[in-house]
Enzyme design. Structure first.
Site, short mmCIF file in Angstrom:
data_model
loop_
_atom_site.label_atom_id
_atom_site.label_comp_id
_atom_site.label_asym_id
_atom_site.label_seq_id
_atom_site.Cartn_x
_atom_site.Cartn_y
_atom_site.Cartn_z
N LYS A 62 -3.74 8.18 -3.00
CA LYS A 62 -3.35 7.01 -2.21
C LYS A 62 -1.86 7.07 -1.89
O LYS A 62 -1.04 7.36 -2.75
CB LYS A 62 -3.68 5.74 -3.00
CG LYS A 62 -3.38 4.44 -2.26
CD LYS A 62 -3.81 3.25 -3.10
CE LYS A 62 -3.54 1.92 -2.42
NZ LYS A 62 -4.00 0.78 -3.24
N SER A 131 -6.95 -2.25 -0.95
CA SER A 131 -5.98 -1.49 -0.19
C SER A 131 -6.20 0.02 -0.26
O SER A 131 -5.60 0.78 0.50
CB SER A 131 -4.57 -1.81 -0.69
OG SER A 131 -4.43 -1.45 -2.08
N SER A 155 -8.29 -3.86 -5.35
CA SER A 155 -8.13 -2.77 -4.40
C SER A 155 -8.75 -1.44 -4.79
O SER A 155 -8.66 -0.47 -4.04
CB SER A 155 -6.64 -2.56 -4.10
OG SER A 155 -6.11 -3.68 -3.45
#
Length: 412
Positions: A62, A131, A155
């Site tokens: 990420k 996210s 997330s």
């Protein structure tokens, strides 16, 4: 999807070389990148390196997690081209276990509200969640067998539910958050995505050098407490159906299953989670918000605008509630081995302007307990919906084993 366990087995047997395994992932990323948009960038020349249990395993990171060889831009214009000088410890843990980092996956801006253009692999008209949008989507689209994400509210678990993959938000601080862009230091947790629960366990075990996290071939039949989280509001029909489906499957497989009500202080902790998160966010984003206000992602900027009134006294009171709630939750586990609850209100919302509601995740993030998403059903439009298995703080092995039990029960 690509099973990490299957890749390990084939590589160990000599049926697949580590280089070929990495090459297959690179080919899949190159072919699907323009369709799904799960990667910010990837290394077309990545090769298997080193030795260890994850040799030949391609991993996506990420893009709020520092990497020394590719930029970390956090989904935000303020950090365009930003190049850290060192890998975050979680990235080094993967490399030391033999994994190959093949690229950075998309994230909502600063892992907050402003969405990416990443599509849900199961239905391109719907969000993959956030996210950790790209990490969940990349695993779901069979680009890579393992990916890292982070969770402050929901997330990791929510996008895993929306994309139909297994994921773990481990116990707070099992994985270090050094080198990860901070949103809330009380809440931020690094998590993993993979095709199945056993795959997630293998990845986490290799990263932490904790063999006890590997799910054994046979797992004990758990005592399960079902938590509907009525204090968080009613779920959608598909969310309620997922929880019911998983509960009934576990019971048919021999588990003891009963509904549990949470103590009042635990429900109060659900209410004060945003106070903790937003108070700390004002400090975490002080430079961006004060020195680069106009360049801030608009939804996050608006959220910070609205939460400026939270006082230190509010925060201290909220932290006291959290401490009391953690103690009360610990006592709940005297009655059951694990909890089973909703991973999301329902299937992924349509459109890309909204990544979904974390209201069923945020309590457990504040409690710091391990949470594992297990895909439970396919709703209308081919969209997956998951459920969450939760164990006491530090009992990540128990959470993974019980989640594997539920996963197996759902398959039978």
């Amino acid at each position: 999807m690509i099973s990490l366990a299957d890749l390990q087995r084939r590589i160990a047997q000599g049926a697949l070389s580590p280089e070929a395994a990495i090459g297959q992932s690179l080919e899949a990323v190159g072919a699907d990148r323009a369709t799904i948009g799960a990667f910010v960038r990837y290394d077309e020349k990545a090769r298997a390196q080193g030795a260890g249990p994850l040799r030949g395993i391609a991993v996506g990171i990420k893009d709020i997690i520092d990497t020394a060889d590719v930029p970390t831009e956090m989904g935000a214009a303020i950090y365009r081209g930003h190049q850290p000088r060192a890998d975050a410890p979680v990235v080094m843990a993967l490399k030391q276990a033999g994994a190959t980092i093949i690229g950075k996956t998309t994230t909502t801006a600063f892992a907050a509200n402003d969405p990416t253009a990443t599509l849900n692999p199961h239905n391109h008209a719907h969000t993959p969640g956030g996210s950790s949008s790209g990490s969940a989507a990349a695993v779901a689209a069979a680009m890579i067998p393992l990916a890292l994400g982070t969770q402050t509210g929901g997330s990791v678990i929510r996008p895993a539910s929306f994309c139909g993959v297994a994921a773990i938000k481990p116990s707070y601080r099992l994985l270090p958050t050094v080198g990860v862009k901070c949103f809330s230091w009380t809440l931020d947790t690094v998590g993993l995505f993979a095709s199945g629960v056993r795959d997630v366990a293998l990845g986490l075990s290799a990263m932490t050098n904790r063999p006890e996290l590997v799910v054994p071939p046979e797992v004990a039949t758990p005592r399960i407490g079902v938590v509907t989280q009525a204090f968080a509001g009613a779920p959608e029909a598909s969310g309620a159906a997922a929880l019911q489906t998983a509960s009934r499957a576990a019971e048919r497989a021999g588990a003891s299953v009963r509904e549990l009500a949470m103590p009042d202080i635990v429900a109060e902790a659900w209410r004060i989670h945003p106070i903790v998160q937003d108070f700390e966010a004002h400090q975490s984003f002080a430079w961006e918000y004060r020195q680069n206000y106009d360049a801030m992602p608009p939804l996050l900027r608006g959220r910070l605008d609205e939460s400026k009134g939270i006082t230190a006294r509010d925060y201290d009171a909220a932290m006291n509630v959290a401490l009391s709630a953690r103690q009360a939750l610990s006592a709940v586990f005297d009655e059951v081995d694990v909890l089973l609850t909703l991973s999301a209100p329902g299937a992924a919302p349509k459109g890309l302007s909204y990544t979904g509601d974390p209201r069923y995740n945020r309590l457990w993030t504040l409690m710091g307990v391990p949470c594992v998403n297990v895909p439970a059903l396919i709703a209308e439009g081919g969209l997956p919906v998951g459920v969450t298995v939760i164990a006491p703080f530090g009992a990540d092995a128990r959470a993974l084993a019980a989640a594997s039990f539920v996963e197996g029960a759902l398959r039978n």
